[in-house]
Write a protein that holds these residues in place. Sequence first.
Motif, mmCIF file in Angstrom:
data_model
loop_
_atom_site.group_PDB
_atom_site.id
_atom_site.type_symbol
_atom_site.label_atom_id
_atom_site.label_comp_id
_atom_site.label_asym_id
_atom_site.label_seq_id
_atom_site.Cartn_x
_atom_site.Cartn_y
_atom_site.Cartn_z
ATOM 1 N N CYS A 1 0.837 -1.201 0.000
ATOM 2 C CA CYS A 1 0.000 0.000 0.000
ATOM 3 C C CYS A 1 0.875 1.255 0.000
ATOM 4 N N LYS A 2 0.290 2.342 -0.371
ATOM 5 C CA LYS A 2 0.922 3.649 -0.254
ATOM 6 C C LYS A 2 0.725 4.101 1.191
ATOM 7 N N LEU A 3 1.777 4.006 1.996
ATOM 8 C CA LEU A 3 1.662 4.151 3.449
ATOM 9 C C LEU A 3 2.183 5.500 3.935
ATOM 10 N N GLU A 4 1.392 6.124 4.799
ATOM 11 C CA GLU A 4 1.769 7.375 5.442
ATOM 12 C C GLU A 4 1.365 7.279 6.913
ATOM 13 N N ILE A 5 2.195 7.836 7.793
ATOM 14 C CA ILE A 5 1.929 7.815 9.229
ATOM 15 C C ILE A 5 1.678 9.239 9.711
ATOM 16 N N ALA A 6 0.577 9.425 10.428
ATOM 17 C CA ALA A 6 0.279 10.722 11.052
ATOM 18 C C ALA A 6 -0.013 10.464 12.525
ATOM 19 N N GLN A 7 0.921 10.834 13.388
ATOM 20 C CA GLN A 7 0.702 10.659 14.820
ATOM 21 C C GLN A 7 -0.081 11.853 15.351
ATOM 22 N N ARG A 8 -1.300 11.583 15.817
ATOM 23 C CA ARG A 8 -2.210 12.640 16.227
ATOM 24 C C ARG A 8 -2.704 12.425 17.654
ATOM 25 N N ASP A 9 -3.424 13.440 18.159
ATOM 26 C CA ASP A 9 -4.139 13.360 19.441
ATOM 27 C C ASP A 9 -3.239 13.096 20.631
ATOM 28 N N VAL A 10 -2.024 13.586 20.558
ATOM 29 C CA VAL A 10 -1.078 13.502 21.677
ATOM 30 C C VAL A 10 -1.179 14.818 22.457
ATOM 31 N N TYR A 11 -1.503 14.734 23.736
ATOM 32 C CA TYR A 11 -1.709 15.946 24.529
ATOM 33 C C TYR A 11 -0.604 16.201 25.539
ATOM 34 N N THR A 12 0.288 15.251 25.702
ATOM 35 C CA THR A 12 1.475 15.478 26.527
ATOM 36 C C THR A 12 2.575 14.526 26.093
ATOM 37 N N VAL A 13 3.792 15.037 26.132
ATOM 38 C CA VAL A 13 4.972 14.192 25.916
ATOM 39 C C VAL A 13 5.913 14.354 27.104
ATOM 40 N N GLY A 14 5.330 14.794 28.215
ATOM 41 C CA GLY A 14 6.148 15.023 29.393
ATOM 42 C C GLY A 14 7.160 16.133 29.216
ATOM 43 N N GLY A 15 6.884 17.017 28.266
ATOM 44 C CA GLY A 15 7.796 18.136 28.021
ATOM 45 C C GLY A 15 9.092 17.756 27.350
ATOM 46 N N SER A 16 9.164 16.554 26.777
ATOM 47 C CA SER A 16 10.424 16.055 26.232
ATOM 48 C C SER A 16 10.385 15.945 24.711
ATOM 49 N N ALA A 17 11.095 16.835 24.037
ATOM 50 C CA ALA A 17 11.228 16.729 22.588
ATOM 51 C C ALA A 17 12.057 15.508 22.207
ATOM 52 N N GLU A 18 13.014 15.148 23.055
ATOM 53 C CA GLU A 18 13.858 13.982 22.778
ATOM 54 C C GLU A 18 13.027 12.703 22.750
ATOM 55 N N LYS A 19 12.003 12.637 23.587
ATOM 56 C CA LYS A 19 11.110 11.484 23.583
ATOM 57 C C LYS A 19 10.398 11.353 22.247
ATOM 58 N N VAL A 20 9.996 12.476 21.681
ATOM 59 C CA VAL A 20 9.332 12.453 20.381
ATOM 60 C C VAL A 20 10.318 12.025 19.299
#
Length: 406
Positions: free
Chosen positions: A374-393
Motif C-alpha cells: 500500500c501507499k503508506l503514510e503515518i500521522a501521529q495525532r491526538d497527543v496531549y502530553t509528551v512530558g515536556g520532552s522533545a527527545e522522547k518524540v
Amino acid sequence: MISAKDRSTLREVAKRVTELAASERNRQLYRDWKAYGAGRPTRPLIRIELNTFEEELLPGLMRCEGEEARRIERELLRPVVNFTLFEDDTLVPDYYGVTEQFHFVPFGLEVRVEQTGGVGHHFIPYLTELESDDHLLGPSVFGVDEEKAQKQLEQAQELFGDVLPVKRISNAAYCTPMQDIIHIMNMEDLYIAMIDEEERFCAMLERLCDDYIALFRLLESRGVLTGGAEMQHLCQGSYCFTNELEDGTPAARLKDMWLFMDAQETAGISPAMYRDLVFPYYKKIMDLFGLLSYGCCEATHPVWEDCLSRIGHLRKVSISPWCDEALMGERLRGTGITYLRKPPATLLGMNTPTLEEDAVLSCFRKTAEAAKGCKLEIAQRDVYTVGGSAEKVRRYVQLARQGLEG
C-alpha cells in the motif's frame, strides 16, 4: 502594533526558516514528498502533529512579547520544531503562507462549551428532540473576509518579506457536518433522533450540507482560492502533495482543490444507517472537489464496501486505532489510495520520560505487515502530553522508522 524588538525577533526567526528550507535535508524531504504525491513513494512518510501538545515545547522557544507578534512567531516556529527537534518528515516551507479568511456558523448557533478541566469539555446542547426544537435551526451564517487576509499578507510582507517570501495559499477545504451537529445536540439524543425522527434528521443534515456547499461556492466565486497540490495542510497531519492537481493556481475552482471530511460521530451507528442517512448528503459535498481525504478516529472499514470504495476521487483514507488494519490493507493494496495510519496516541502521549519501546516497535511492525503493497503514510495525532520532552518524540520517530523497516 508590533514593537521594534519583536520585529527584530521575527526577522531572525524568518531568516532561520529560510536557512532550514534551503538545507539539503529539507530539499531531499521535498523530493520524497513530491515522489510520494506522484505515486512513486520510496518509503513510508511520518509526521507528528504538534499542535495538541505545543504548549509543552513552544513557549520556551519563543522570544516575542506582543500578542500579534507571538501569533506570527508560532506560525514560523511550528515546522522548525518538527524539523529540528523531532526529525520527522515535516517540511520547512520556503515561504510564509497566508490563507483566505472566512467564517461559518452552522444554523447560526454559536457553539457553547463548558470546560471540565485539562482538555476535557462538554458541549451545551440547543436541541433535545427535533420535533420540538428544530425551529431553533436558523440559516447558517457565513462570509468571506478578504480585507483581513490582505492585511495579514501586507503585514508579513512588511515585517520579513525580504528574507522569507510571503504568499497567498489555500489549505484543503475542511467539512465535518456530523461534528457540527454534535456541538448542538447530545450524542444520545442524536442517535435517538436518527431512529425515531429519521426524516427530520435527514432534513437537518441536508440543510447543513447545502449551507457548506453555498460557502464553498462563495469562496470559489470570489476568486480567493489558490490551487494546493504540495505542502499545504490537508488535515489529519497530512500534506496536499499530488500530481493530479495543479499547484498555485490563482482563482482556483473547487475541482482544483482537496477536501477533507469525516464522520467520527457516527461510530455508534450501523454501516447501513451511515449508508442511508449520512453518506448521501456527504457525497453531495465530496462530488464538488477534485480529491478527497476521509476519516478521523472512526473505523473506516465498516463503511468501505458500500460507501467509501465508491468515491472515485478518494485518495487518502484514515486507518485509526479502531480500524481493522489488515482488512483495509487488503482493500487499499494496489489502488494508489493512501493508507493513512494514525497510531494509538498512548504510544507517545503519556506523561512519562521514556517510551515503551517494544510496544512502539510492535505497533509499527504490525502496520508494515498490514499495509504491505500500500501507499503508506503515518500521522501521529491526538497527543496531549509528551512530558515536556522533545527527545522522547525524536526517539519515537526513530522507533517508528525502525519498526516500518521490518
